[in-house]
Write a protein that holds these residues in place. Structure first.
Motif, short mmCIF file in Angstrom:
data_model
loop_
_atom_site.label_atom_id
_atom_site.label_comp_id
_atom_site.label_asym_id
_atom_site.label_seq_id
_atom_site.Cartn_x
_atom_site.Cartn_y
_atom_site.Cartn_z
N TYR A 41 -17.87 25.19 -24.38
CA TYR A 41 -17.66 24.19 -25.42
C TYR A 41 -18.59 24.47 -26.62
N GLN A 42 -19.87 24.69 -26.34
CA GLN A 42 -20.84 24.94 -27.41
C GLN A 42 -20.50 26.24 -28.16
N ARG A 90 -17.52 27.53 -28.61
CA ARG A 90 -16.38 27.24 -29.49
C ARG A 90 -16.84 26.48 -30.72
N GLU A 91 -17.64 25.44 -30.52
CA GLU A 91 -18.12 24.61 -31.62
C GLU A 91 -18.96 25.41 -32.61
N ARG A 92 -19.74 26.35 -32.11
CA ARG A 92 -20.69 27.11 -32.93
C ARG A 92 -20.15 28.47 -33.34
N GLU A 93 -18.90 28.74 -32.98
CA GLU A 93 -18.21 29.99 -33.32
C GLU A 93 -18.99 31.22 -32.84
N ILE A 94 -19.41 31.15 -31.59
CA ILE A 94 -20.11 32.27 -30.94
C ILE A 94 -19.12 32.90 -29.96
N LEU A 124 -29.64 34.65 -32.12
CA LEU A 124 -28.70 34.07 -31.16
C LEU A 124 -29.49 33.84 -29.88
N VAL A 125 -29.53 32.60 -29.43
CA VAL A 125 -30.30 32.23 -28.25
C VAL A 125 -29.32 31.86 -27.14
N VAL A 126 -29.52 32.47 -25.97
CA VAL A 126 -28.65 32.22 -24.82
C VAL A 126 -29.55 31.76 -23.67
N ILE A 127 -29.24 30.60 -23.10
CA ILE A 127 -29.98 30.07 -21.97
C ILE A 127 -29.16 30.30 -20.71
N ILE A 183 -25.08 35.43 -13.02
CA ILE A 183 -25.89 34.80 -14.05
C ILE A 183 -24.99 33.77 -14.72
N GLU A 184 -25.44 32.52 -14.76
CA GLU A 184 -24.64 31.47 -15.39
C GLU A 184 -25.19 31.19 -16.79
N VAL A 185 -24.34 31.35 -17.79
CA VAL A 185 -24.72 30.99 -19.15
C VAL A 185 -24.60 29.47 -19.25
N VAL A 186 -25.73 28.82 -19.55
CA VAL A 186 -25.79 27.37 -19.61
C VAL A 186 -25.43 26.89 -21.01
N THR A 187 -25.97 27.56 -22.04
CA THR A 187 -25.65 27.24 -23.42
C THR A 187 -26.02 28.41 -24.31
#
Length: 78
Positions: free
Chosen positions: A11-12, A14-18, A52-55, A63-67
């Motif tokens: 969702y994030q 899509r919203e942030r066009e990443i 670009l920050v990936v948590i 590995i699960e991308v949280v945001t």
């Protein structure tokens, strides 16, 4: 190792066009990796003049991308 995306991350993104490719590039070739107190990992990479920050969270077999989010604060994240 397999990379999976949480619903929140998708969702994030899509919203942030990443794009998924940008996230995977950040995970594969990070400029900085930090372990957070909660056990998650913060991957950062300079991309398009921003950070670009990936948590991520380490799961048993993935590995699960949280945001993921962009930031203009290069000194903070890189």
């Amino acid at each position: 190792m397999e990379v999976v995306f949480s619903e929140h991350a998708r969702y994030q993104m899509r919203e942030r066009e990443i794009t998924e490719e940008e996230v995977l590039e950040t995970l594969n070739i990070p400029d900085r990796v930090l372990r957070q107190p909660d056990g998650r990992y913060q991957y950062s990479r300079k991309l398009h003049g921003r950070a670009l920050v990936v948590i991520c969270a380490q799961k048993e077999h993935a590995i699960e991308v949280v945001t993921a989010f962009p930031s203009s604060k290069l000194k903070k994240y890189l």
